[in-house]
Design a protein around this motif. Structure first.
Motif, PDB file in Angstrom:
ATOM      1  N   ASN A 215       0.794  -1.227   0.000  1.00 23.78           N
ATOM      2  CA  ASN A 215       0.000   0.000   0.000  1.00 23.78           C
ATOM      3  C   ASN A 215       0.828   1.280   0.000  1.00 23.78           C
ATOM      4  O   ASN A 215       0.419   2.290  -0.561  1.00 23.78           O
ATOM      5  CB  ASN A 215      -0.934   0.013   1.220  1.00 23.78           C
TER       6      ASN A 215
ATOM      7  N   THR B  12       1.165  -2.891   7.113  1.00 23.82           N
ATOM      8  CA  THR B  12       0.642  -1.780   7.898  1.00 23.82           C
ATOM      9  C   THR B  12      -0.812  -1.958   8.309  1.00 23.82           C
ATOM     10  O   THR B  12      -1.212  -1.519   9.396  1.00 23.82           O
ATOM     11  CB  THR B  12       0.806  -0.468   7.120  1.00 23.82           C
ATOM     12  N   GLN B  13      -1.623  -2.555   7.449  1.00 25.80           N
ATOM     13  CA  GLN B  13      -3.021  -2.767   7.834  1.00 25.80           C
ATOM     14  C   GLN B  13      -3.121  -3.738   9.004  1.00 25.80           C
ATOM     15  O   GLN B  13      -3.963  -3.572   9.897  1.00 25.80           O
ATOM     16  CB  GLN B  13      -3.841  -3.276   6.644  1.00 25.80           C
ATOM     17  N   CYS B  14      -2.261  -4.736   9.012  1.00 20.54           N
ATOM     18  CA  CYS B  14      -2.233  -5.668  10.145  1.00 20.54           C
ATOM     19  C   CYS B  14      -1.806  -4.944  11.419  1.00 20.54           C
ATOM     20  O   CYS B  14      -2.377  -5.154  12.496  1.00 20.54           O
ATOM     21  CB  CYS B  14      -1.276  -6.821   9.862  1.00 20.54           C
TER      22      CYS B  14
ATOM     23  N   ALA C 175      -2.141  -1.772  12.073  1.00 23.09           N
ATOM     24  CA  ALA C 175      -3.225  -0.888  12.502  1.00 23.09           C
ATOM     25  C   ALA C 175      -4.303  -1.672  13.239  1.00 23.09           C
ATOM     26  O   ALA C 175      -4.824  -1.224  14.272  1.00 23.09           O
ATOM     27  CB  ALA C 175      -3.817  -0.161  11.297  1.00 23.09           C
TER      28      ALA C 175
ATOM     29  N   GLY D 285     -11.724  -0.071  11.090  1.00 20.42           N
ATOM     30  CA  GLY D 285     -10.575  -0.966  10.971  1.00 20.42           C
ATOM     31  C   GLY D 285     -10.904  -2.217  10.184  1.00 20.42           C
ATOM     32  O   GLY D 285     -10.107  -2.657   9.340  1.00 20.42           O
TER      33      GLY D 285
ATOM     34  N   ASN E 128     -11.080  -1.233   6.427  1.00 20.69           N
ATOM     35  CA  ASN E 128      -9.777  -1.014   5.806  1.00 20.69           C
ATOM     36  C   ASN E 128      -8.946  -2.286   5.745  1.00 20.69           C
ATOM     37  O   ASN E 128      -8.258  -2.545   4.749  1.00 20.69           O
ATOM     38  CB  ASN E 128      -9.017   0.072   6.568  1.00 20.69           C
ATOM     39  N   PHE E 129      -9.005  -3.086   6.799  1.00 22.19           N
ATOM     40  CA  PHE E 129      -8.273  -4.351   6.834  1.00 22.19           C
ATOM     41  C   PHE E 129      -8.735  -5.261   5.690  1.00 22.19           C
ATOM     42  O   PHE E 129      -7.924  -5.891   5.013  1.00 22.19           O
ATOM     43  CB  PHE E 129      -8.512  -5.012   8.197  1.00 22.19           C
TER      44      PHE E 129
ATOM     45  N   PHE F 257      -7.934  -3.195   2.033  1.00 23.20           N
ATOM     46  CA  PHE F 257      -6.548  -2.898   1.707  1.00 23.20           C
ATOM     47  C   PHE F 257      -5.570  -4.014   2.054  1.00 23.20           C
ATOM     48  O   PHE F 257      -4.371  -3.871   1.803  1.00 23.20           O
ATOM     49  CB  PHE F 257      -6.114  -1.603   2.390  1.00 23.20           C
ATOM     50  N   SER F 258      -6.072  -5.104   2.640  1.00 20.12           N
ATOM     51  CA  SER F 258      -5.165  -6.198   2.974  1.00 20.12           C
ATOM     52  C   SER F 258      -5.745  -7.556   2.610  1.00 20.12           C
ATOM     53  O   SER F 258      -5.223  -8.241   1.732  1.00 20.12           O
ATOM     54  CB  SER F 258      -4.808  -6.163   4.463  1.00 20.12           C
TER      55      SER F 258
END
Length: 482
Positions: A329, A343-345, A347, A394, A397-398, A401-402
């Motif tokens: 990302n 980073t998503q993890c 967060a 969260g 987005n998780f 984006f992941s």
């Protein structure tokens, strides 16, 4: 004013500069002339300007529902002229729709009963209503913040009522859909990868194989169970304190008011709200909020595990496990070119730990219900809504984006499976635990493949080894392992 005033539609806002004088039971105080709030709100701003934590706006939106319901019930039972109730309801709708958000400035750190927040709502509704009928803002005529907007209510029962309404709505409308979509994505990935064999790990050490799909199905099931528990926990929020007034006796609220306002709130929200059977419990304790917060904590725990598992499995790209390939990302380092981090993890792990901390705050605050009132309500409400918001955002987005973009490093998966010594477990039924353990030690000590070690031991030949040690036969069937 005896005649029914005419409502003159006017845009929201007060075109004025400087201050105006407002009054309450303690006397006069100057308030900003361009704001709808009154004396009690202004006093709170003076005495409780602590930090930057403002009362969450969704609470005010829910308060609009409570005030509208109260006005309509009061009018239906003849305690308030219909024109007043309609006027209050009209402005309450503006509150609920977020059109008056700029006029709710109070901090979380205020009186523990939420009285100042309740009065903030009462004052804003009253002054906006006065404006709509061409009256003098701040005059408290023809709509009085206490006598009219707060009729039949106390802060002690209206604040916990609004707490339940907003927490329930935020869980159902914001959080649950976000979690459901994440579960759906995890399930989809699990189905896609159900036949991809990988090595299992227990104690962070090699274990017997399973499939990627089985591992991901476990994650999805953990979230499904947590969501089921959250749904169950939220049911206590349907019971409303409204009608208990100051200490639970219902003083100044007419007979039947509690059931009528709960029914009206249910009608306005489409949720099965009902009056709490014991108002003394509803005012002195906040167990429903504790259960809701515990449900949020229960959701945070598996989310933390899933996020940590994913970043372990994606560690690398060359010197870690490297089984998962996460979406890239953004750059991960200001000094190491080409570095990309999960980073998503990260967060999600931070979100989960924050929710655990919020829940601890809720539990401690709820334990402070001394005598006939719990006076830790603002901090309980703020922490619950904070947990709901960051969990919902969260999870979204998780997922986006992941999780949705995660793929497999199939070569690395196969390499680990083929090189694992723990496949020796399949030999135990045929040659016994001790001989199988000896083969494992030979493989580790001499850096041999398991097949080479088995042949070196002399306990079985190559054909027998190939028949017994087939990773695909070792993973069971589907998600049940049987």
């Amino acid at each position: 004013m005896t005649a029914i005033p005419t409502i003159t539609p006017c845009p929201i806002g007060i075109q004025a500069e400087g201050t105006r004088s407002e009054r309450d039971s303690m006397g006069q105080i100057e308030v900003p002339a361009n704001k709808y709030w009154g004396a009690q709100t202004q006093r709170s701003l003076v005495h409780f300007s602590i930090g930057t934590d403002r009362m969450p706006l969704p609470l005010y939106h829910a308060y609009g529902i409570v005030k509208k319901a109260a006005a309509l019930v009061n009018a239906a039972e003849g305690r308030m002229p219909e024109w007043k109730a309609d006027l209050i309801a009209r402005v309450a709708d503006e509150v609920t729709e977020g059109k008056l958000d700029d006029h709710f400035p109070l901090f979380v750190w205020q009186t523990g009963s939420g009285t100042q927040t309740n009065m903030n709502v009462n004052e804003v509704i009253a002054n906006r209503a006065i404006q709509l009928v061409g009256g003098e803002i701040g005059s408290q005529k023809p709509i009085h913040p206490n006598d009219d907007v707060n009729m039949g209510q106390s802060s002690n029962d209206s604040f916990p009522t609004a707490m339940h309404v907003v927490t329930l709505l935020e869980i159902e409308d914001r959080l649950i859909p976000s979690v459901e979509k994440l579960i759906e994505t995890l399930r989809s990935k699990a189905d896609e990868w159900m036949d991809v064999v990988k090595i299992g790990r227990t104690h962070l050490q090699d274990a017997v194989p399973l499939t990627v799909g089985q591992e991901w199905s476990g994650w999805a099931s953990l979230l499904e169970d947590a969501l089921k528990n959250l749904r169950h926990a939220r049911e206590a929020l349907f019971e409303l304190a409204a009608g208990g007034t100051a200490v639970g006796t219902g003083l100044n609220a007419p007979a039947g008011f509690s059931k009528a306002i709960a029914a009206k709130i249910a009608a306005l929200t489409g949720r099965p709200f009902k009056t709490a059977p014991n108002k003394f419990a509803a005012l002195s304790g906040l167990d429903a909020m504790v259960r809701a917060s515990a449900g949020l904590r229960g959701l945070a725990v598996p989310l933390l595990k899933i996020a940590n598992d994913m970043r372990w499995l994606a560690s690398g790209p060359r010197c870690g496990l490297g089984e998962l390939l996460l979406p890239e990302n953004e750059p991960g380092s200001s000094i190491m070119p080409g570095k990309v981090n999960p980073t998503q993890c990260e967060a999600m792990v931070m979100i989960a730990t924050q929710v655990l901390g919020n829940d601890n705050t809720v539990a401690v605050a709820a334990s402070q219900g001394q005598l006939d009132l719990n006076v830790m309500r603002p901090v309980i409400l703020a922490n619950c809504l904070h947990s709901i918001r960051i969990l919902a955002d969260g999870c979204h987005n998780f997922r986006v984006f992941s999780v949705e973009g995660t793929s497999l490093n199939r070569d690395k998966l196969a390499h680990y499976v083929n090189g694992s010594v723990m496949l020796v477990t399949a030999l135990s039924p045929a040659i016994g635990y001790d001989k199988a353990a000896e083969i494992a030690h030979i493989a580790i000590e001499h850096d041999l493949s398991l097949r080479e070690a088995a042949l070196k031991s002399g306990y079985l030949d190559g054909e027998t080894f190939d028949r017994l040690v087939n990773p695909l036969d070792m993973v069971g069937k589907g998600v049940g392992g049987a």
